[in-house]
Write a protein that holds these residues in place. Structure first.
Motif, PDB file in Angstrom:
ATOM      1  N   LEU A 133     104.948  82.948 111.781  1.00 52.67           N
ATOM      2  CA  LEU A 133     104.408  82.143 109.680  1.00 52.67           C
ATOM      3  C   LEU A 133     104.360  82.116 108.865  1.00 52.67           C
ATOM      4  N   MET A 134     102.913  82.839 108.568  1.00 55.16           N
ATOM      5  CA  MET A 134     102.240  83.548 108.228  1.00 55.16           C
ATOM      6  C   MET A 134     102.327  84.596 108.062  1.00 55.16           C
ATOM      7  N   LEU A 135     102.528  85.676 109.422  1.00 56.52           N
ATOM      8  CA  LEU A 135     103.282  87.197 108.867  1.00 56.52           C
ATOM      9  C   LEU A 135     103.930  87.155 107.940  1.00 56.52           C
ATOM     10  N   CYS A 136     104.907  85.294 108.178  1.00 57.62           N
ATOM     11  CA  CYS A 136     106.344  85.582 107.237  1.00 57.62           C
ATOM     12  C   CYS A 136     105.978  85.846 105.598  1.00 57.62           C
ATOM     13  N   ILE A 137     105.082  84.971 105.349  1.00 60.02           N
ATOM     14  CA  ILE A 137     104.941  84.488 103.913  1.00 60.02           C
ATOM     15  C   ILE A 137     104.863  85.827 102.075  1.00 60.02           C
ATOM     16  N   PRO A 138     103.997  86.848 102.907  1.00 56.70           N
ATOM     17  CA  PRO A 138     104.526  88.006 101.799  1.00 56.70           C
ATOM     18  C   PRO A 138     106.186  88.710 101.650  1.00 56.70           C
ATOM     19  N   ILE A 139     106.477  88.314 103.162  1.00 54.66           N
ATOM     20  CA  ILE A 139     108.506  89.264 103.395  1.00 54.66           C
ATOM     21  C   ILE A 139     108.873  88.152 102.164  1.00 54.66           C
ATOM     22  N   LEU A 140     108.713  86.578 102.598  1.00 55.43           N
ATOM     23  CA  LEU A 140     109.157  85.683 101.673  1.00 55.43           C
ATOM     24  C   LEU A 140     109.283  85.761 100.291  1.00 55.43           C
TER      25      LEU A 140
END
Length: 157
Positions: A133-140
C-alpha cells in the motif's frame, strides 16, 4: 518486451481498481465527527485551507461547480462562523471567502478520525500488504494528477 514498454490496459482492471478506491473512500467518509457538515462543506473548508482566501468564483472553479451551487454551503459555513466573507481589497465587486480560527481545529478533527479509522483498518493487514500500500501512494498521486478529458485547463498543462 521490457518492463518499461506500455501494454494496453484492460478496462476491467481499471474498473476493479476504481471500485476498490471508491469503497475505501466511502468508508473513510463515514468515519467523520458528528459536526453536521456535508462533505461539500468540508471540501470547501479544505480548499480554503490549501489555497487561502479565495473569491467565490475561484472556489466554484476549483470545485467544478457553478457559483450558485455553492451558495447554500457557504451560507451554512458562515452561519457556523467557519468562514467570513469580505469585499476584495483590489476589486470591491468581488467577494473573498476565508477561514475563521475555529475552522482549522474542526478540519483537523475531521481528518484525525478518518486517519485513525484507516490506520486501524491497515493494522489488520500483513506487513507485506502494508508495504505494498505504501508503494502505491506515489502511483495513486500520479493517477490523481492525470488530466481530465473534460478539463481544458489541465489538458493544456
Amino acid at each position: 518486451m521490457t518492463g518499461d514498454e506500455t501494454k494496453p490496459i484492460d478496462v476491467q482492471q481499471a474498473t476493479r481498481l476504481r471500485e476498490a478506491m471508491v469503497a475505501v473512500s466511502r468508508r473513510a467518509r463515514r468515519q467523520r465527527p458528528a459536526h453536521g457538515l456535508t462533505m461539500t462543506q468540508v471540501a470547501l473548508l479544505g480548499d480554503l485551507e490549501r489555497h487561502g482566501a479565495s473569491s467565490v468564483v475561484d472556489l466554484a472553479e476549483r470545485a467544478q461547480v457553478k457559483v450558485q451551487s455553492l451558495t447554500l454551503s457557504l451560507n451554512r459555513l458562515e452561519e457556523l462562523e467557519l468562514i467570513t466573507r469580505r469585499p476584495d481589497s483590489t476589486d470591491r465587486r468581488r467577494v473573498m471567502v476565508e477561514l475563521t480560527a475555529i475552522a482549522g481545529p474542526l478540519l483537523e478533527e475531521d481528518r484525525r478520525q478518518r486517519d485513525e479509522w484507516l490506520a486501524a483498518a491497515m493494522a489488520g493487514l500483513s506487513e507485506t500488504e502494508r508495504g505494498l500500500l505504501m508503494l502505491c501512494i506515489p502511483i495513486l498521486s500520479h493517477l490523481a494528477d492525470h488530466p481530465d478529458r473534460t478539463d481544458p485547463v489541465r489538458r493544456q498543462g
